[in-house]
Design a protein around this motif. Structure first.
Motif, short mmCIF file in Angstrom:
data_model
loop_
_atom_site.label_atom_id
_atom_site.label_comp_id
_atom_site.label_asym_id
_atom_site.label_seq_id
_atom_site.Cartn_x
_atom_site.Cartn_y
_atom_site.Cartn_z
N VAL A 1 1.44 4.51 5.59
CA VAL A 1 0.06 4.13 5.27
C VAL A 1 -0.58 3.57 6.54
O VAL A 1 -0.08 2.61 7.11
CB VAL A 1 0.00 3.09 4.13
CG1 VAL A 1 -1.43 2.65 3.89
CG2 VAL A 1 0.60 3.66 2.86
N ALA B 1 -6.48 1.77 6.49
CA ALA B 1 -6.56 2.10 5.07
C ALA B 1 -5.78 1.09 4.25
O ALA B 1 -6.23 0.64 3.21
CB ALA B 1 -6.00 3.51 4.83
N GLY B 2 -4.62 0.72 4.72
CA GLY B 2 -3.81 -0.27 4.01
C GLY B 2 -4.52 -1.59 3.92
O GLY B 2 -4.49 -2.27 2.89
N ALA C 1 0.84 -1.20 0.00
CA ALA C 1 0.00 0.00 0.00
C ALA C 1 0.88 1.25 0.00
O ALA C 1 1.97 1.26 0.57
CB ALA C 1 -0.91 0.00 1.22
N LEU D 1 -7.14 -1.55 1.21
CA LEU D 1 -6.57 -1.59 -0.13
C LEU D 1 -6.17 -3.01 -0.52
O LEU D 1 -6.30 -3.40 -1.68
CB LEU D 1 -5.34 -0.69 -0.21
CG LEU D 1 -5.65 0.81 -0.26
CD1 LEU D 1 -4.36 1.60 -0.18
CD2 LEU D 1 -6.39 1.16 -1.53
N THR E 1 5.30 4.79 1.36
CA THR E 1 4.77 3.49 1.76
C THR E 1 4.87 3.28 3.25
O THR E 1 4.15 2.47 3.82
CB THR E 1 5.53 2.34 1.06
OG1 THR E 1 6.91 2.42 1.39
CG2 THR E 1 5.34 2.41 -0.44
N LYS F 1 0.77 11.93 -2.58
CA LYS F 1 0.35 13.26 -2.14
C LYS F 1 0.72 14.29 -3.19
O LYS F 1 1.77 14.19 -3.82
CB LYS F 1 1.04 13.64 -0.82
CG LYS F 1 0.65 12.77 0.35
CD LYS F 1 1.37 13.19 1.60
CE LYS F 1 0.97 12.32 2.78
NZ LYS F 1 1.69 12.72 4.00
N TYR G 1 -4.80 6.92 -2.02
CA TYR G 1 -4.30 5.64 -1.50
C TYR G 1 -4.25 4.63 -2.64
O TYR G 1 -5.20 4.51 -3.41
CB TYR G 1 -5.23 5.13 -0.40
CG TYR G 1 -5.29 6.05 0.79
CD1 TYR G 1 -4.38 5.92 1.84
CD2 TYR G 1 -6.24 7.07 0.86
CE1 TYR G 1 -4.44 6.78 2.92
CE2 TYR G 1 -6.29 7.94 1.93
CZ TYR G 1 -5.39 7.78 2.96
OH TYR G 1 -5.41 8.64 4.03
N LEU H 1 0.79 5.88 -0.32
CA LEU H 1 0.09 7.15 -0.32
C LEU H 1 0.75 8.06 -1.36
O LEU H 1 1.97 8.26 -1.33
CB LEU H 1 0.21 7.85 1.03
CG LEU H 1 -0.43 7.20 2.24
CD1 LEU H 1 -0.05 7.95 3.51
CD2 LEU H 1 -1.94 7.19 2.08
N THR I 1 -4.50 13.57 -1.05
CA THR I 1 -3.83 12.29 -0.84
C THR I 1 -4.67 11.20 -1.50
O THR I 1 -5.88 11.16 -1.32
CB THR I 1 -3.69 11.97 0.67
OG1 THR I 1 -2.90 12.98 1.28
CG2 THR I 1 -3.03 10.62 0.88
#
Length: 158
Positions: free
Chosen positions: A147, A151-152, A58, A155, A144, A62, A113, A60, A111
């Protein structure tokens, strides 16, 4: 401050998807290396760089406006719109202090994901501060290590 209409965003997205937009260099984006700046011009045009990356975990992504607030971006992932960066308040200054700009509600940021996979990110200028014709600047980063687990976890099952 000039804003991009929904119709203009749709046309820019269609041109990019159809290959009719002017090609921008594709820059590999490496995870966990900090901010990478990009220049951009007029509303409705692509930023001067397109980014590509592959992640096995996973991550992020930005994006942030810099220098003087008032710019806003549409983010395309693999030629599909993933919306706009946040609303902005024009007239604030941060220079190249990307973390300061990202933490400020006055600077447009976003951001996204990502789960494992390969991605190409294109940036369309949706709003631009001022009336000058000089290039403006923003920055992107891919992380990475930060995360959040919830949220990870989501995903990984998507």
């Amino acid at each position: 401050m000039k804003a991009l209409s929904f119709k203009a965003l749709a046309v820019a997205t269609a041109l990019l998807t159809a290959g009719g937009a002017t090609a921008t260099p594709v820059t590999p984006l490496t995870a966990d290396t900090g901010w990478t700046s990009f220049g951009f011009g007029a509303v409705g045009t692509l930023a001067k760089r397109t980014y590509s990356f592959t992640v096995t975990t996973a991550a992020l992504f930005k994006i942030v406006d810099g220098f003087t607030s008032g710019d806003r971006f549409q983010i395309l992932v693999n030629n599909v719109s993933h919306g706009l960066s946040s609303l902005t308040t024009a007239g604030f200054k941060a220079g190249t202090k990307w973390d300061v700009a990202y933490a400020s509600p006055n600077f447009s940021h976003r951001t996204l994901y990502f789960g494992p996979g390969s991605y190409t990110i294109s940036i369309v200028v949706a709003q631009r501060a001022g009336t000058d014709t000089a290039l403006h600047n923003g920055a992107v980063r891919l992380d990475t290590s930060e995360v959040p687990v919830p949220a990870g976890g989501l995903l990984l099952i998507s």
